[in-house]
Design a protein around this motif. Structure first.
Motif, mmCIF file in Angstrom:
data_model
loop_
_atom_site.group_PDB
_atom_site.id
_atom_site.type_symbol
_atom_site.label_atom_id
_atom_site.label_comp_id
_atom_site.label_asym_id
_atom_site.label_seq_id
_atom_site.Cartn_x
_atom_site.Cartn_y
_atom_site.Cartn_z
ATOM 1 N N THR A 131 0.835 -1.205 0.000
ATOM 2 C CA THR A 131 0.000 0.000 0.000
ATOM 3 C C THR A 131 0.866 1.251 0.000
ATOM 4 O OG1 THR A 131 -0.126 0.208 2.410
ATOM 5 C CG2 THR A 131 -1.744 -1.230 1.331
ATOM 6 N N LEU A 132 0.247 2.355 -0.376
ATOM 7 C CA LEU A 132 0.949 3.634 -0.348
ATOM 8 C C LEU A 132 1.323 4.012 1.087
ATOM 9 C CD1 LEU A 132 -1.200 5.637 -2.918
ATOM 10 C CD2 LEU A 132 1.202 4.996 -3.203
ATOM 11 N N LEU A 133 0.442 3.725 2.030
ATOM 12 C CA LEU A 133 0.731 4.037 3.432
ATOM 13 C C LEU A 133 1.968 3.279 3.901
ATOM 14 C CD1 LEU A 133 0.174 5.252 6.195
ATOM 15 C CD2 LEU A 133 -1.505 3.419 6.591
ATOM 16 N N GLU A 134 2.024 1.986 3.628
ATOM 17 C CA GLU A 134 3.189 1.187 4.015
ATOM 18 C C GLU A 134 4.460 1.726 3.357
ATOM 19 O OE1 GLU A 134 1.636 -3.355 4.614
ATOM 20 O OE2 GLU A 134 1.529 -2.528 2.595
ATOM 21 N N SER A 135 4.326 2.164 2.116
ATOM 22 C CA SER A 135 5.484 2.671 1.371
ATOM 23 C C SER A 135 6.017 3.957 1.981
ATOM 24 C CB SER A 135 5.103 2.912 -0.096
ATOM 25 O OG SER A 135 4.658 1.726 -0.716
ATOM 26 N N PHE A 136 5.155 4.946 2.153
ATOM 27 C CA PHE A 136 5.608 6.239 2.670
ATOM 28 C C PHE A 136 6.032 6.143 4.142
ATOM 29 C CE2 PHE A 136 3.116 7.934 -0.985
ATOM 30 C CZ PHE A 136 4.171 8.601 -1.600
ATOM 31 N N ALA A 137 5.341 5.305 4.913
ATOM 32 C CA ALA A 137 5.734 5.121 6.306
ATOM 33 C C ALA A 137 7.133 4.521 6.385
ATOM 34 C CB ALA A 137 4.716 4.244 7.029
ATOM 35 N N GLU A 138 7.416 3.563 5.521
ATOM 36 C CA GLU A 138 8.757 2.957 5.509
ATOM 37 C C GLU A 138 9.815 3.962 5.065
ATOM 38 O OE1 GLU A 138 11.453 0.420 6.576
ATOM 39 O OE2 GLU A 138 9.319 -0.059 6.772
ATOM 40 N N LEU A 139 9.496 4.723 4.034
ATOM 41 C CA LEU A 139 10.442 5.728 3.544
ATOM 42 C C LEU A 139 10.782 6.745 4.628
ATOM 43 C CD1 LEU A 139 8.974 6.358 -0.030
ATOM 44 C CD2 LEU A 139 11.234 5.423 0.488
ATOM 45 N N MET A 140 9.816 7.062 5.486
ATOM 46 C CA MET A 140 10.036 8.049 6.547
ATOM 47 C C MET A 140 10.419 7.412 7.880
ATOM 48 S SD MET A 140 7.217 11.052 5.798
ATOM 49 C CE MET A 140 5.779 10.096 5.367
ATOM 50 N N VAL A 348 -2.270 9.812 -3.008
ATOM 51 C CA VAL A 348 -0.876 9.845 -2.564
ATOM 52 C C VAL A 348 -0.720 10.840 -1.422
ATOM 53 C CG1 VAL A 348 1.455 10.593 -3.232
ATOM 54 C CG2 VAL A 348 0.203 8.985 -4.671
ATOM 55 N N ASP A 349 -1.317 12.022 -1.569
ATOM 56 C CA ASP A 349 -1.249 13.035 -0.506
ATOM 57 C C ASP A 349 -1.898 12.522 0.775
ATOM 58 O OD1 ASP A 349 0.047 14.744 -2.217
ATOM 59 O OD2 ASP A 349 -1.735 15.933 -2.714
ATOM 60 N N GLU A 350 -3.008 11.800 0.646
ATOM 61 C CA GLU A 350 -3.683 11.242 1.817
ATOM 62 C C GLU A 350 -2.796 10.214 2.512
ATOM 63 O OE1 GLU A 350 -7.265 9.670 0.170
ATOM 64 O OE2 GLU A 350 -8.312 11.598 0.136
ATOM 65 N N ALA A 351 -2.118 9.387 1.718
ATOM 66 C CA ALA A 351 -1.238 8.368 2.290
ATOM 67 C C ALA A 351 -0.055 9.003 3.010
ATOM 68 C CB ALA A 351 -0.741 7.428 1.190
ATOM 69 N N ILE A 352 0.481 10.079 2.449
ATOM 70 C CA ILE A 352 1.600 10.784 3.086
ATOM 71 C C ILE A 352 1.159 11.372 4.422
ATOM 72 C CG2 ILE A 352 3.123 12.790 2.899
ATOM 73 C CD1 ILE A 352 3.193 12.258 -0.144
ATOM 74 N N ALA A 353 -0.032 11.969 4.449
ATOM 75 C CA ALA A 353 -0.545 12.558 5.688
ATOM 76 C C ALA A 353 -0.695 11.497 6.780
ATOM 77 C CB ALA A 353 -1.881 13.248 5.418
ATOM 78 N N LYS A 354 -1.211 10.317 6.414
ATOM 79 C CA LYS A 354 -1.367 9.233 7.385
ATOM 80 C C LYS A 354 -0.011 8.695 7.836
ATOM 81 C CE LYS A 354 -5.902 7.643 5.753
ATOM 82 N NZ LYS A 354 -6.649 6.541 5.081
ATOM 83 N N ALA A 355 0.937 8.612 6.891
ATOM 84 C CA ALA A 355 2.274 8.112 7.228
ATOM 85 C C ALA A 355 2.973 9.042 8.216
ATOM 86 C CB ALA A 355 3.107 7.956 5.963
ATOM 87 N N LYS A 356 2.757 10.337 8.062
ATOM 88 C CA LYS A 356 3.364 11.309 8.985
ATOM 89 C C LYS A 356 2.814 11.154 10.404
ATOM 90 C CE LYS A 356 4.433 14.936 5.602
ATOM 91 N NZ LYS A 356 4.064 16.296 5.118
ATOM 92 N N GLU A 357 1.587 10.658 10.520
ATOM 93 C CA GLU A 357 0.969 10.456 11.830
ATOM 94 C C GLU A 357 1.473 9.188 12.518
ATOM 95 O OE1 GLU A 357 -3.188 10.380 11.054
ATOM 96 O OE2 GLU A 357 -3.323 12.509 10.516
ATOM 97 N N SER A 358 2.050 8.296 11.749
ATOM 98 C CA SER A 358 2.547 7.039 12.305
ATOM 99 C C SER A 358 3.756 7.305 13.203
ATOM 100 C CB SER A 358 2.950 6.088 11.177
ATOM 101 O OG SER A 358 3.485 4.879 11.691
ATOM 102 N N PRO A 359 3.816 6.672 14.382
ATOM 103 C CA PRO A 359 4.945 6.916 15.291
ATOM 104 C C PRO A 359 6.239 6.280 14.793
ATOM 105 C CG PRO A 359 3.526 5.193 16.151
ATOM 106 C CD PRO A 359 2.829 5.734 14.936
ATOM 107 N N MET A 360 7.343 6.760 15.334
ATOM 108 C CA MET A 360 8.628 6.144 15.067
ATOM 109 C C MET A 360 8.699 4.797 15.796
ATOM 110 S SD MET A 360 10.453 8.079 13.105
ATOM 111 C CE MET A 360 10.608 9.786 12.541
#
Length: 392
Positions: A131-140, A348-360
């Motif tokens: 998923t896009l969320l998994e992708s952007f969360a991993e990248l960040m 994509v923008d929505e997935a990035i916003a959710k990924a930014k909310e994910s904790p370290m």
């Protein structure tokens, strides 16, 4: 193959087409009517008869290809911006320009077939059901990433989708891929493994050792050389005396494929899978091109001209090729395709916003997935004296 977020975008535009525009169009985007297309270039073969250039497709498949590649392109462009904003750190290798390889390959195989690749892996992961969320969360480096935020750009992974990485050491994934193919044959499975590498890795000794083993044991292995013509900043002709990588197997047959043509890739991968299950390994050389530099530290313009890059965009871009086919067959209008691309930007923008909310990841994650559990391994400090943790 359809990406996890693609179906929503496609259906949004398919349904109105089938009901309100059918009378004025020969085909609609949800139609199963067959369309015969021909690959942009003939296949060039080594020690094997090439497959046919003629391919049957449908309006639905064309729209799916367009949607999937548009999503991949938007994801990579967004990753570029996130890196420049310092939200992505470390290495980052982008795939824009090469989308036809990921999408065409996926459309020819199943999730039971395995894929393993190098560090330019974001879009392969997406094609395997990531998923896009998994992708952007991993990248960040976030907890919800596909590797729990510990792998980063080079180490995407999705075992349940038949995707085994994402590897940072040049060429080292190929022997692992041959191992996957060995397991498939040992288990008497009717599946294959695609071991992917770039032209920069094509001269690695371990690649030839692994290929030799695959040929000796007739393993269902397909070696895919994504030849984007520049290993980091080195042109292929400067690094390889013989840049005809599809011939490198000598005794192993090979096929050179236009890697910017999604239908050529699909046809070649389908052909290669049938061959590998019956006869053992085969090499596919995908003639492709990356628009970005090798990695984010490479501007990509010191060893090639901007005219060269823009020329490929104008003449060979994989998304534009599908766009032209869709328009030529009256499957969708230019505006409808633009609307799909706008929808991709939004998701994509929505997935990035959710990924930014994910904790370290929790600091304790530093000690997981390293040692075998149950041995009471002690982790010490830098002085090797103070015990910092006893691992489970």
């Amino acid at each position: 193959m359809a990406l996890s977020t693609s179906r929503r975008a496609i259906n949004q535009f398919i349904k109105p087409l089938s009901s309100s525009v059918y009378a004025t169009r020969r085909l609609t985007s949800d139609s199963t009517a067959t369309i015969t297309v021909e690959t942009s270039l003939p296949f060039t073969a080594h020690n094997i008869d090439p497959p046919s250039r003629s391919i049957t497709t449908s309006p639905n498949e064309l729209m799916t290809f367009f949607s999937d590649m548009a999503e991949m392109r938007r994801m990579e462009i967004a990753a570029d911006s996130l890196y420049k904003a310092k939200l992505i750190r470390g290495f980052c290798h982008l795939y824009d320009g090469q989308e036809a390889v990921a999408v065409g390959m996926e459309s020819a195989i199943t999730r039971k077939d395995c894929i393993i690749t190098a560090y330019r892996d974001h879009c392969i992961f997406l094609g395997r059901g990531g998923t896009l969320l998994e992708s952007f969360a991993e990248l960040m480096g976030r907890k919800e990433g596909c590797s729990r935020g510990k792998g980063g750009s080079m180490h995407f992974y999705k075992k349940e989708g038949g995707f085994y990485g994402g590897h940072g050491i040049v060429g080292a994934q190929v022997p692992l891929g041959i191992g996957l193919a060995f397991a498939q044959k040992y288990s008497k499975e009717e599946y294959v493994t695609f071991a992917m590498y770039g032209d920069g890795a094509a001269n690695q000794g371990q690649l030839f050792e692994a290929l030799n083993m695959a040929a000796l044991w007739d393993l269902p292995a397909i070696l895919v050389c994504e030849n984007n013509h520049y290993g980091m900043g080195t042109a292929e002709w400067r690094a390889a005396k013989s840049p005809a990588y599809y011939k490198r197997g000598d005794y192993v047959p090979g096929l050179k494929v236009d890697g910017m043509d999604v239908f050529a890739v699909k046809q070649a991968c389908k052909f290669a899978k049938e061959h590998a299950l019956k006869n053992g390994p085969i090499i596919l050389e995908m003639d492709t091109y990356r628009y970005h530099g090798h990695s984010m530290s490479d501007p990509g313009s010191t060893y090639r001209t901007r005219d060269e890059i823009s020329g490929v965009r104008q003449e060979r871009d994989p998304i534009e090729r599908i766009r032209k086919l869709i328009l030529a067959h009256d499957i969708a209008t230019e505006k409808e395709l633009k609307d799909i691309e706008k929808e991709k930007r939004k998701i994509v923008d929505e997935a990035i916003a959710k990924a930014k909310e994910s904790p370290m990841p929790d600091p304790s994650e530093l000690f997981t997935n390293v040692y075998v559990k149950g041995f009471g391994v002690e982790a010490c400090g830098a002085d090797r004296k103070e015990v910092r943790a006893t691992l489970p």
